[in-house]
Scaffold this active site. Structure first.
Site, PDB file in Angstrom:
ATOM      1  N   GLU A  12       2.846  31.165   9.059  1.00  0.00           N
ATOM      2  CA  GLU A  12       3.634  30.656   7.923  1.00  0.00           C
ATOM      3  C   GLU A  12       5.055  31.194   7.964  1.00  0.00           C
ATOM      4  OE1 GLU A  12       1.733  30.947   3.933  1.00  0.00           O
ATOM      5  OE2 GLU A  12       0.495  32.294   5.109  1.00  0.00           O
ATOM      6  N   ASP A 216     -10.023  26.045   3.702  1.00  0.00           N
ATOM      7  CA  ASP A 216     -11.463  25.929   3.954  1.00  0.00           C
ATOM      8  C   ASP A 216     -12.166  25.961   2.606  1.00  0.00           C
ATOM      9  OD1 ASP A 216     -10.579  29.014   4.596  1.00  0.00           O
ATOM     10  OD2 ASP A 216     -12.356  28.905   3.337  1.00  0.00           O
TER      11      ASP A 216
HETATM   12  N1  ADE Z   1      -8.355  32.804   2.860  1.00  0.00           N
HETATM   13  C1  ADE Z   1      -8.551  31.564   3.314  1.00  0.00           C
HETATM   14  N2  ADE Z   1      -9.847  31.246   3.317  1.00  0.00           N
HETATM   15  C2  ADE Z   1     -10.513  32.335   2.842  1.00  0.00           C
HETATM   16  C3  ADE Z   1     -11.865  32.631   2.623  1.00  0.00           C
HETATM   17  N3  ADE Z   1     -12.818  31.752   2.919  1.00  0.00           N
HETATM   18  N4  ADE Z   1     -12.174  33.857   2.134  1.00  0.00           N
HETATM   19  C4  ADE Z   1     -11.208  34.761   1.863  1.00  0.00           C
HETATM   20  N5  ADE Z   1      -9.910  34.529   2.067  1.00  0.00           N
HETATM   21  C5  ADE Z   1      -9.550  33.319   2.548  1.00  0.00           C
END
Ligand code: ADE
Length: 252
Positions: A12, A216
């Site tokens: 980023e 995600d």
């Molecule tokens: N940042 C992005 N995805 C995450 C996740 N699944 N758990 C913790 N931090 C995150």
């Protein structure tokens, strides 16, 4: 005084360093801080690194050593609430630490000596950031085109939960949400740094705004979706949102 642009991940930050006018790199606390001007504003770019302690160190250095007057935190997060999908953006109203538990001495999630479980983002900066997100999305031709398709992001506003674990199973995600809900918290997404940065900003009275792109669903596919997404889209989103945010601040 400068605005801190705090990025969760190097991918980023890379695009922002490229755009910096008169860049100067300062090494401090084992970290690189990039000073310069971006879109007409004095800025300090920094990486939070991963986890609450690392992020707290970076935030403290930004405030104590570089005397920043505000902090904008961008990054990625895993979606928790069912309506929060990969590619969406979450504008943070505040942060809670999902892994803080000093019970029975204090109620679960409460931060001892503060008498609170949440640290809020700054109202005025939140307004500027929401406008910036909308500007970035309106002019976002191509930003959201990816190998997983053209994403049509929704912007959500709400609570983020932070903790020192990458949440990578549906079972863990549900358990975390259930525990937080029983204490009156309904987080939209989970990440690993925001609550620490928010607590440091609270301690020093420095306003904070934060936005996270959903990489995600914090489920059994999280480890597959996350690296693909970070490289693909999050850095483009950060670049456009940061530009619109800095252009939305009073001229310096
Ligand atoms: N940042 C992005 N995805 C995450 C996740 N699944 N758990 C913790 N931090 C995150």
């Amino acid at each position: 005084m400068a605005t801190a642009i705090l990025s969760a991940l190097a991918e980023e930050q890379a695009g922002l360093i490229e755009q910096l006018d008169s860049p100067e790199r300062v090494r401090h606390a084992g970290r690189d801080f990039w000073l310069g001007r971006l879109h007409g504003q004095p800025v300090v770019l920094a990486l939070s690194r991963i986890g609450k302690v690392a992020a707290a160190t970076t935030a403290t250095a930004l405030i104590e050593r570089f005397a920043v007057e505000r902090v904008l935190f961008t990054g990625v997060a895993g979606g928790l609430a069912s309506e929060v999908r990969v590619g969406d953006l979450v504008l943070a109203t505040g942060f809670v630490q999902h892994d803080l538990d000093v019970s029975p001495l204090y109620p679960r999630f409460q931060v001892p000596f503060y008498g609170r479980d949440r640290f809020e983002c700054d109202e005025a900066l939140k307004t500027i950031l929401l406008r910036a997100i909308n500007v970035a999305l309106a002019g976002s031709k191509g930003i959201f085109d990816s190998e997983i398709g053209v994403l049509k992001p929704t912007v959500h506003t709400g609570l983020l939960a932070s903790g020192d674990r990458f949440v990578s199973s549906a079972i863990e995600s549900f358990a975390l949400q259930a525990a937080l809900r029983s204490a009156g918290h309904e987080p939209l997404a989970v990440e690993m740094e925001g609550a620490a940065v928010a607590q440091v900003c609270f301690d020093f009275g420095v306003p904070l705004a934060a936005v996270r792109t959903i990489s995600d669903r914090a489920d059994d596919n999280a480890h597959v979706d996350f690296p693909r997404f970070v490289l693909d889209i999050a850095s483009r989103v950060a670049r456009e949102v940061v530009k619109a945010f800095l252009e939305g601040l009073p001229a310096r």
